[in-house]
Scaffold this motif. Structure first.
Motif, PDB file in Angstrom:
ATOM      1  N   TRP A 295    -121.777 -54.511 -32.794  1.00  0.00           N
ATOM      2  CA  TRP A 295    -121.863 -53.873 -34.112  1.00  0.00           C
ATOM      3  C   TRP A 295    -122.029 -54.932 -35.199  1.00  0.00           C
ATOM      4  N   LEU A 296    -121.272 -56.002 -35.118  1.00  0.00           N
ATOM      5  CA  LEU A 296    -121.383 -57.061 -36.119  1.00  0.00           C
ATOM      6  C   LEU A 296    -122.760 -57.713 -36.076  1.00  0.00           C
ATOM      7  N   GLU A 297    -123.254 -57.982 -34.878  1.00  0.00           N
ATOM      8  CA  GLU A 297    -124.571 -58.586 -34.754  1.00  0.00           C
ATOM      9  C   GLU A 297    -125.646 -57.660 -35.325  1.00  0.00           C
ATOM     10  N   ALA A 298    -125.515 -56.366 -35.069  1.00  0.00           N
ATOM     11  CA  ALA A 298    -126.496 -55.397 -35.566  1.00  0.00           C
ATOM     12  C   ALA A 298    -126.496 -55.326 -37.088  1.00  0.00           C
ATOM     13  N   HIS A 299    -125.387 -55.713 -37.706  1.00  0.00           N
ATOM     14  CA  HIS A 299    -125.288 -55.688 -39.164  1.00  0.00           C
ATOM     15  C   HIS A 299    -125.365 -57.096 -39.760  1.00  0.00           C
ATOM     16  N   ASP A 300    -125.998 -57.991 -39.012  1.00  0.00           N
ATOM     17  CA  ASP A 300    -126.333 -59.335 -39.500  1.00  0.00           C
ATOM     18  C   ASP A 300    -125.127 -60.154 -39.917  1.00  0.00           C
ATOM     19  N   VAL A 301    -124.030 -59.991 -39.197  1.00  0.00           N
ATOM     20  CA  VAL A 301    -122.864 -60.848 -39.413  1.00  0.00           C
ATOM     21  C   VAL A 301    -122.942 -61.984 -38.395  1.00  0.00           C
ATOM     22  N   ALA A 302    -122.853 -63.205 -38.882  1.00  0.00           N
ATOM     23  CA  ALA A 302    -123.059 -64.374 -38.031  1.00  0.00           C
ATOM     24  C   ALA A 302    -121.757 -64.846 -37.392  1.00  0.00           C
ATOM     25  N   TYR A 303    -121.905 -65.504 -36.266  1.00  0.00           N
ATOM     26  CA  TYR A 303    -120.773 -66.162 -35.621  1.00  0.00           C
ATOM     27  C   TYR A 303    -120.404 -67.448 -36.365  1.00  0.00           C
ATOM     28  N   TRP A 304    -119.139 -67.827 -36.259  1.00  0.00           N
ATOM     29  CA  TRP A 304    -118.627 -69.172 -36.479  1.00  0.00           C
ATOM     30  C   TRP A 304    -118.587 -69.667 -37.921  1.00  0.00           C
TER      31      TRP A 304
ATOM     32  N   SER B 146    -120.794 -64.639 -42.491  1.00  0.00           N
ATOM     33  CA  SER B 146    -120.249 -64.860 -41.152  1.00  0.00           C
ATOM     34  C   SER B 146    -118.801 -64.391 -41.102  1.00  0.00           C
ATOM     35  N   LEU B 147    -118.280 -64.317 -39.883  1.00  0.00           N
ATOM     36  CA  LEU B 147    -116.840 -64.211 -39.681  1.00  0.00           C
ATOM     37  C   LEU B 147    -116.415 -65.533 -39.036  1.00  0.00           C
TER      38      LEU B 147
ATOM     39  N   GLY C 103    -118.227 -67.224 -44.468  1.00  0.00           N
ATOM     40  CA  GLY C 103    -117.522 -65.954 -44.556  1.00  0.00           C
ATOM     41  C   GLY C 103    -118.309 -64.886 -45.288  1.00  0.00           C
ATOM     42  N   LEU C 104    -117.678 -63.743 -45.409  1.00  0.00           N
ATOM     43  CA  LEU C 104    -118.245 -62.612 -46.139  1.00  0.00           C
ATOM     44  C   LEU C 104    -117.705 -62.600 -47.566  1.00  0.00           C
ATOM     45  N   THR C 105    -118.542 -62.223 -48.505  1.00  0.00           N
ATOM     46  CA  THR C 105    -117.998 -61.936 -49.818  1.00  0.00           C
ATOM     47  C   THR C 105    -117.128 -60.689 -49.697  1.00  0.00           C
ATOM     48  N   ARG C 106    -116.214 -60.510 -50.603  1.00  0.00           N
ATOM     49  CA  ARG C 106    -115.355 -59.329 -50.510  1.00  0.00           C
ATOM     50  C   ARG C 106    -116.181 -58.059 -50.656  1.00  0.00           C
ATOM     51  N   SER C 107    -117.196 -58.080 -51.502  1.00  0.00           N
ATOM     52  CA  SER C 107    -118.025 -56.877 -51.673  1.00  0.00           C
ATOM     53  C   SER C 107    -118.800 -56.562 -50.389  1.00  0.00           C
ATOM     54  N   ASP C 108    -119.337 -57.588 -49.727  1.00  0.00           N
ATOM     55  CA  ASP C 108    -120.031 -57.364 -48.461  1.00  0.00           C
ATOM     56  C   ASP C 108    -119.074 -56.835 -47.399  1.00  0.00           C
ATOM     57  N   GLU C 109    -117.876 -57.391 -47.375  1.00  0.00           N
ATOM     58  CA  GLU C 109    -116.885 -56.956 -46.399  1.00  0.00           C
ATOM     59  C   GLU C 109    -116.534 -55.481 -46.608  1.00  0.00           C
ATOM     60  N   LEU C 110    -116.317 -55.079 -47.852  1.00  0.00           N
ATOM     61  CA  LEU C 110    -115.958 -53.693 -48.132  1.00  0.00           C
ATOM     62  C   LEU C 110    -117.102 -52.751 -47.766  1.00  0.00           C
ATOM     63  N   ALA C 111    -118.338 -53.189 -48.006  1.00  0.00           N
ATOM     64  CA  ALA C 111    -119.495 -52.367 -47.634  1.00  0.00           C
ATOM     65  C   ALA C 111    -119.566 -52.206 -46.116  1.00  0.00           C
ATOM     66  N   LEU C 112    -119.307 -53.278 -45.395  1.00  0.00           N
ATOM     67  CA  LEU C 112    -119.303 -53.200 -43.936  1.00  0.00           C
ATOM     68  C   LEU C 112    -118.168 -52.303 -43.430  1.00  0.00           C
ATOM     69  N   LEU C 113    -117.029 -52.388 -44.050  1.00  0.00           N
ATOM     70  CA  LEU C 113    -115.913 -51.525 -43.662  1.00  0.00           C
ATOM     71  C   LEU C 113    -116.257 -50.057 -43.866  1.00  0.00           C
ATOM     72  N   ASP C 114    -116.959 -49.764 -44.944  1.00  0.00           N
ATOM     73  CA  ASP C 114    -117.398 -48.386 -45.174  1.00  0.00           C
ATOM     74  C   ASP C 114    -118.354 -47.923 -44.068  1.00  0.00           C
ATOM     75  N   LEU C 115    -119.317 -48.788 -43.717  1.00  0.00           N
ATOM     76  CA  LEU C 115    -120.274 -48.451 -42.673  1.00  0.00           C
ATOM     77  C   LEU C 115    -119.569 -48.265 -41.330  1.00  0.00           C
ATOM     78  N   LEU C 116    -118.618 -49.126 -41.044  1.00  0.00           N
ATOM     79  CA  LEU C 116    -117.894 -49.026 -39.795  1.00  0.00           C
ATOM     80  C   LEU C 116    -117.083 -47.749 -39.738  1.00  0.00           C
ATOM     81  N   GLY C 117    -116.488 -47.387 -40.866  1.00  0.00           N
ATOM     82  CA  GLY C 117    -115.734 -46.134 -40.913  1.00  0.00           C
ATOM     83  C   GLY C 117    -116.640 -44.934 -40.683  1.00  0.00           C
ATOM     84  N   ASP C 118    -117.837 -44.963 -41.270  1.00  0.00           N
ATOM     85  CA  ASP C 118    -118.781 -43.859 -41.085  1.00  0.00           C
ATOM     86  C   ASP C 118    -119.192 -43.742 -39.625  1.00  0.00           C
TER      87      ASP C 118
END
Length: 349
Positions: free
Chosen positions: A264-273, A278-279, A331-346
């Motif tokens: 899921w993270l890879e599909a939403h362009d979140v990078a490793y390391w 990134s996370l 890392g993720l900006t807080r706004s990007d993180e919150l947007a991803l959390l919304d998508l994950l919840g959906d």
């Protein structure tokens, strides 16, 4: 008086190494060093010179010599005298080679700070310093960080033989970290407060970190004793679940921790390391060897490993000073993180 030249000496790690040499401190025993009544090597100080481009001050007590290592005459001001110890941290093989050409014959001992990224494989848990290195291509070709360090190591061995120590750190962490990786988690938990924080799944994932001040102390100790050889300067492996739990507790976070699967993270362009979006510290599942390398030699040489929780506390204090919501290199900006959390919840609804 011991004469020490630090190539750099004004950056994050090199500055701390220079500082350890200028301030008399009791340091852990390197193998073969004599013991005093306390069983520890006694206090030492040194005359320290830092060769750097300028723009930043050298540590208190050190002398700054301004020189750009891209210039042919970069070492002229320091090549006319003898040194007891030279420390180099550069990841530019050309800089390392030119420094060796100018200075290898003028020093009693050389410490080169490399990286565990020189190893070819990351799937063997517990691998030690004898593990195979990355293969090199043609000299002068563009190389990644690991291969650049392999080439630099080869230059050090060829020029100095048994007068050099090669130190291979893992993830260096602590106050002032310019990469923003380790500090992301304790800083993010503090910033989130009672809000949600997105994490990767932590099953069979982990990290292997070393505090920057522990590493600097070790580099000073082996330089002082003129120890030679290759050593992994890495901490004890710690599960990512444990590390994040400690970071959360140190930060006082009371919100929910929301894990997401790798796919899921890879599909939403979140990078490793590391790096933007990134996370940090999250690694692919097949790289267990990267965070479980042997630190037996480091411990036998007297290397210190302070508790990770202590480093987290030091790092959080630094993160607060620098700004929990600042722009980060990793890392993720807080706004990007919150947007991803919304998508994950959906996606789970």
């Amino acid at each position: 008086m011991t004469d020490v030249l630090v190539l750099g000496g004004t950056g994050w790690l090199s500055g701390r190494v220079a500082e350890k040499w200028t301030v008399p401190t009791a340091t852990p025993r390197a193998a073969g060093a004599s013991r005093g009544a306390s069983g520890r090597v006694g206090p030492t100080g040194a005359a320290v010179t830092c060769l750097a481009r300028g723009g930043r001050e050298a540590p208190y007590g050190a002398t700054l010599v301004v020189g750009d290592r891209d210039d042919p005459g970069a070492y002229d001001a320091v090549a006319g005298r003898d040194w007891d110890e030279i420390v180099d941290i550069s990841s530019n093989p050309a800089h390392v080679a030119s420094a060796l050409e100018a200075l290898a014959g003028r020093t009693r001992h050389w410490t080169y700070i490399s990286t565990v990224s020189v190893y070819a494989a990351n799937d063997e848990p517990g691998a030690d310093e004898s593990a195979g290195l990355l293969a090199l291509g043609d000299a002068g070709a563009d190389e990644d960080y690991g291969r650049a360090k392999v080439r630099a190591e080869a230059s050090v061995r060829a020029s100095l033989g048994f007068r050099a120590a090669i130190v291979r750190p893992g993830l260096i962490v602590g106050p002032g970290d310019p990469t923003d990786r380790f500090g992301y988690w304790v800083g993010r938990f503090a910033l989130a407060g009672d809000g949600e924080v997105l994490t990767p799944e932590t099953t069979e994932r982990g990290a292997q970190v070393i505090d920057v001040d522990d590493l600097a102390e070790f580099v000073q100790a082996i330089g002082r004793e003129r120890w030679t050889g290759v050593v992994n300067a890495v901490g004890d492996p710690v599960g990512l679940d444990r590390l994040l739990a400690d970071a959360r507790e140190v930060a006082g976070h009371t919100g929910a921790v929301v894990p997401a699967a790798d796919a899921w993270l890879e599909a939403h362009d979140v990078a490793y390391w590391a790096g933007p979006r990134s996370l940090p510290l999250w690694l692919p599942a097949d790289t267990t060897g990267f965070w479980t390398r042997s630190n037996t030699a480091y411990r036998l040489l007297g290397g210190r490993l302070r508790p990770v929780r202590e480093t987290l506390e030091r790092t959080l204090a630094d993160e607060r000073k620098r700004g929990l919501d600042r722009e980060r290199r990793a890392g993720l900006t807080r706004s990007d993180e919150l947007a991803l959390l919304d998508l994950l919840g959906d996606s789970r609804a």
